[in-house]
Design a protein around this motif. Sequence first.
Motif, mmCIF file in Angstrom:
data_model
loop_
_atom_site.group_PDB
_atom_site.id
_atom_site.type_symbol
_atom_site.label_atom_id
_atom_site.label_comp_id
_atom_site.label_asym_id
_atom_site.label_seq_id
_atom_site.Cartn_x
_atom_site.Cartn_y
_atom_site.Cartn_z
ATOM 1 N N SER A 160 0.825 -0.963 0.272
ATOM 2 C CA SER A 160 -0.491 0.264 0.487
ATOM 3 C C SER A 160 1.109 1.190 0.083
ATOM 4 O O SER A 160 1.657 1.774 0.487
ATOM 5 C CB SER A 160 -0.794 -0.261 0.978
ATOM 6 O OG SER A 160 -1.404 1.220 1.564
ATOM 7 N N ARG A 161 0.443 2.206 -0.660
ATOM 8 C CA ARG A 161 1.264 3.387 -0.772
ATOM 9 C C ARG A 161 1.398 4.344 0.471
ATOM 10 O O ARG A 161 1.745 5.434 0.397
ATOM 11 C CB ARG A 161 0.924 4.341 -2.587
ATOM 12 C CG ARG A 161 -0.823 4.933 -1.815
ATOM 13 C CD ARG A 161 -0.669 5.699 -2.866
ATOM 14 N NE ARG A 161 -0.884 5.330 -4.449
ATOM 15 C CZ ARG A 161 -1.215 6.044 -4.991
ATOM 16 N NH1 ARG A 161 -1.781 7.068 -5.021
ATOM 17 N NH2 ARG A 161 -0.833 5.929 -6.537
ATOM 18 N N ARG A 166 10.252 3.496 3.704
ATOM 19 C CA ARG A 166 11.511 2.260 3.266
ATOM 20 C C ARG A 166 11.669 0.945 3.653
ATOM 21 O O ARG A 166 11.359 0.076 2.560
ATOM 22 C CB ARG A 166 12.760 2.895 2.177
ATOM 23 C CG ARG A 166 12.321 4.241 1.200
ATOM 24 C CD ARG A 166 13.038 5.170 0.650
ATOM 25 N NE ARG A 166 13.265 5.576 -0.092
ATOM 26 C CZ ARG A 166 14.180 6.880 -1.028
ATOM 27 N NH1 ARG A 166 15.507 6.150 -0.799
ATOM 28 N NH2 ARG A 166 13.250 7.618 -1.773
ATOM 29 N N GLY A 167 12.539 1.242 4.981
ATOM 30 C CA GLY A 167 12.816 -0.055 5.144
ATOM 31 C C GLY A 167 11.220 -0.490 5.478
ATOM 32 O O GLY A 167 11.683 -2.175 5.155
ATOM 33 N N GLU A 168 9.906 -0.390 6.719
ATOM 34 C CA GLU A 168 9.288 -1.707 6.558
ATOM 35 C C GLU A 168 8.797 -1.802 5.235
ATOM 36 O O GLU A 168 8.398 -2.920 5.121
ATOM 37 C CB GLU A 168 8.357 -0.692 7.344
ATOM 38 C CG GLU A 168 6.902 -1.272 7.242
ATOM 39 C CD GLU A 168 6.998 -2.252 8.213
ATOM 40 O OE1 GLU A 168 6.287 -2.978 8.333
ATOM 41 O OE2 GLU A 168 7.364 -2.484 8.800
ATOM 42 N N ARG A 171 11.143 -4.399 3.931
ATOM 43 C CA ARG A 171 10.779 -6.128 5.651
ATOM 44 C C ARG A 171 9.308 -6.435 4.519
ATOM 45 O O ARG A 171 9.251 -8.043 4.382
ATOM 46 C CB ARG A 171 10.665 -5.276 7.239
ATOM 47 C CG ARG A 171 10.483 -6.648 7.910
ATOM 48 C CD ARG A 171 10.183 -5.872 9.366
ATOM 49 N NE ARG A 171 8.725 -5.493 9.006
ATOM 50 C CZ ARG A 171 7.805 -6.523 9.445
ATOM 51 N NH1 ARG A 171 7.809 -6.934 9.546
ATOM 52 N NH2 ARG A 171 6.143 -5.896 8.976
ATOM 53 N N LEU A 172 8.502 -6.245 4.392
ATOM 54 C CA LEU A 172 6.805 -6.189 3.976
ATOM 55 C C LEU A 172 7.068 -7.255 3.240
ATOM 56 O O LEU A 172 7.024 -8.328 2.348
ATOM 57 C CB LEU A 172 5.737 -5.133 3.716
ATOM 58 C CG LEU A 172 5.490 -4.466 4.682
ATOM 59 C CD1 LEU A 172 4.926 -3.774 4.499
ATOM 60 C CD2 LEU A 172 4.834 -5.779 6.405
ATOM 61 N N ARG A 173 7.970 -6.483 1.466
ATOM 62 C CA ARG A 173 8.008 -6.903 0.465
ATOM 63 C C ARG A 173 8.686 -9.003 0.728
ATOM 64 O O ARG A 173 8.419 -9.662 -0.073
ATOM 65 C CB ARG A 173 8.752 -6.757 -0.405
ATOM 66 C CG ARG A 173 9.162 -7.196 -1.990
ATOM 67 C CD ARG A 173 9.313 -5.973 -2.746
ATOM 68 N NE ARG A 173 9.109 -4.845 -3.016
ATOM 69 C CZ ARG A 173 7.848 -4.741 -3.349
ATOM 70 N NH1 ARG A 173 7.173 -5.369 -4.668
ATOM 71 N NH2 ARG A 173 7.565 -3.936 -3.605
ATOM 72 N N THR A 190 -2.488 -0.934 4.326
ATOM 73 C CA THR A 190 -2.275 -0.295 5.502
ATOM 74 C C THR A 190 -1.869 -0.587 6.693
ATOM 75 O O THR A 190 -1.179 -0.237 7.485
ATOM 76 C CB THR A 190 -2.879 0.900 5.357
ATOM 77 O OG1 THR A 190 -3.040 1.403 4.169
ATOM 78 C CG2 THR A 190 -2.474 2.301 6.108
ATOM 79 N N ALA A 191 -3.200 -0.936 7.262
ATOM 80 C CA ALA A 191 -3.175 -2.168 8.822
ATOM 81 C C ALA A 191 -1.915 -3.289 8.945
ATOM 82 O O ALA A 191 -1.805 -3.447 9.731
ATOM 83 C CB ALA A 191 -4.866 -3.372 8.408
ATOM 84 N N GLY A 192 -1.636 -3.951 7.785
ATOM 85 C CA GLY A 192 -0.357 -4.559 7.855
ATOM 86 C C GLY A 192 1.392 -3.712 8.205
ATOM 87 O O GLY A 192 1.627 -4.965 8.695
ATOM 88 N N GLU A 193 1.362 -2.279 8.108
ATOM 89 C CA GLU A 193 2.586 -1.937 8.479
ATOM 90 C C GLU A 193 3.196 -2.198 9.880
ATOM 91 O O GLU A 193 1.811 -1.755 11.092
ATOM 92 C CB GLU A 193 1.949 -0.713 8.370
ATOM 93 C CG GLU A 193 3.173 0.078 8.927
ATOM 94 C CD GLU A 193 3.292 1.389 8.385
ATOM 95 O OE1 GLU A 193 4.146 2.535 8.883
ATOM 96 O OE2 GLU A 193 2.470 2.361 8.181
ATOM 97 N N GLY A 194 3.838 -2.923 10.002
ATOM 98 C CA GLY A 194 4.307 -3.411 11.842
ATOM 99 C C GLY A 194 3.942 -4.644 11.851
ATOM 100 O O GLY A 194 4.091 -5.289 13.224
ATOM 101 N N LYS A 195 3.330 -5.529 11.466
ATOM 102 C CA LYS A 195 2.767 -6.598 12.027
ATOM 103 C C LYS A 195 4.151 -7.981 11.809
ATOM 104 O O LYS A 195 4.919 -7.589 10.566
ATOM 105 C CB LYS A 195 1.515 -7.568 11.260
ATOM 106 C CG LYS A 195 0.256 -5.889 11.138
ATOM 107 C CD LYS A 195 -0.269 -5.844 12.586
ATOM 108 C CE LYS A 195 -1.135 -5.217 12.805
ATOM 109 N NZ LYS A 195 -1.291 -5.441 14.490
ATOM 110 N N SER A 196 3.543 -9.329 12.004
ATOM 111 C CA SER A 196 4.853 -9.989 12.134
ATOM 112 C C SER A 196 4.543 -11.473 10.781
ATOM 113 O O SER A 196 3.271 -11.375 10.663
ATOM 114 C CB SER A 196 4.638 -10.971 13.207
ATOM 115 O OG SER A 196 3.563 -11.816 13.388
#
Length: 519
Positions: A160-161, A166-168, A171-173, A190-196
């Motif tokens: 999600s834009r 950039r670091g996150e 990691r997500l990719r 967007t809700a996935g930011e920071g999730k494991s």
Amino acid sequence: MTRSDKPVTREILINSDPHETRIAIVEDKALAELMVERADRRRRVGDIYKARVSAVLPGMQAAFVDIGLHKTAFLHVSDLVAPSETYEEIDEYSFDDEERRERETKVPHKIEEYLEKGQEILVQVTKEPIGTKGPRVSAQISLPGRYLVMMPGSDHVGISRRIEDRGERLRLRTVISELKPAGAGLIVRTAGEGKSKKHFASDVKFLTRIWKKIEARAGHARAPALLHREMELVAGLIRDVFTDDVHRLVIDNKREHKQILSYVRAFAPELGHRVKLYSGKTPIFDHYGLESEIEKAMDRKIWLKKGGYIAIDQTEALVAIDVNTGRYVGKKDQEETALKTNLEAAREVARQLRLRDLGGIIVIDFIDMEQEKNKKAVLDELRNCLKKDRARTKTYQVSDLGLVEMTRQRERPSLLHYFSEECPDCGGVGRVLSLESMSMKIERVLKRAAAELGEKELQLRVAPDVAVYLLEERGSRLERLERRLGVQLDIVDDPVLRREDFRIITRRGKKDVTAQFES
């Protein structure tokens, strides 16, 4: 820190009734969004159908497909072919009208190479029927989870834009690339930011199971057929909106309160304590002071705190918003007055777009300003406030005429169109003929009728207010008209008739002759 960057206290209030569910998103105690779903008017965006092609139109590069509803659905060739770069920079997983138009001009493929009449195809509703138009559908299926969107048939990984770090993003990719199932693309919401990784793995497992069920149903269903129904309003909202930045969710229905708790404990247990049951005697929306705000959302004019106001007019082609100083006169000079009014209006416009769910092309006529820095300040304020909007928006620079043009993603009719219907008196124009204009029209028709019928007695049936005007304001004039035409006119008030309706009836044959002479 700008005003729109300040931490916002966000609450979700739900009024659940057997016939209607209303969901209010409240930000800093002000109503920001209102979603409504009625039992007999269920929303269909996200539903997946096995459709049958009714017609292929090469001239429009589109097709009409039968999905079993009253109106056939519209499918453009750009929704058949997914460019490989399409999903890299999208916000969530849906496209606004502006982005769709851009895609439609770039697709080199011909729809007749893909579809033919009678062919069966899987499609997903992307836009509700609006006005005379049927639903819009896409053959690019997307299945939203809480943290991911799965896109069967794609091979892409996207972020999600709204996740800007950039670091996150890197990691997500990496995480998603490891979890991506064969034959399906994934997009991090967007809700996935920071999730494991375990959160995403749970979503992938859940969405893969749903897609297998859809494929199984599609294998034996005869088109047109509904294969998958998107979550109902409350459940979908919990999945999409109830995140860490929501301070609490309050609902007034015990059964649904238990269902929400069950869902939240399974997918986001850390939010369970924020789900509350409202049990007060006063209706929940009255208790939180929302009913009056909802009523105001139907008004054309919205007053600003300093005394200015904005006027919102919805047409079939676009939404026009006009900003006025109203009662606000300022303290220094005209430029400062215009700037302060425009800044306040920019904040209110952003709120009203969300609240009223206005979409498509929107033109805002701010008060004229001379200084470029002031124009930029107003545009920046509007854009900052629009960041809160879950719908995709695109705002352009101030034009030479001082107008701000923008687009907002539209999936369903606006709040006004959902709650209201076209006025039977004015036909949706918003105005009716004045009594004076109406009397002149009647006189012209009477002249035609008297000249051609040769009748000596005519009865004129009109709405009560028109009858009073003719008898009290035009009495002597009608008497002169009667003498000149050689006709005796009997005026009868008919409460069934509207302002612009009237009937001319012959006394001798009791025949209504209005249609012969009205045009």
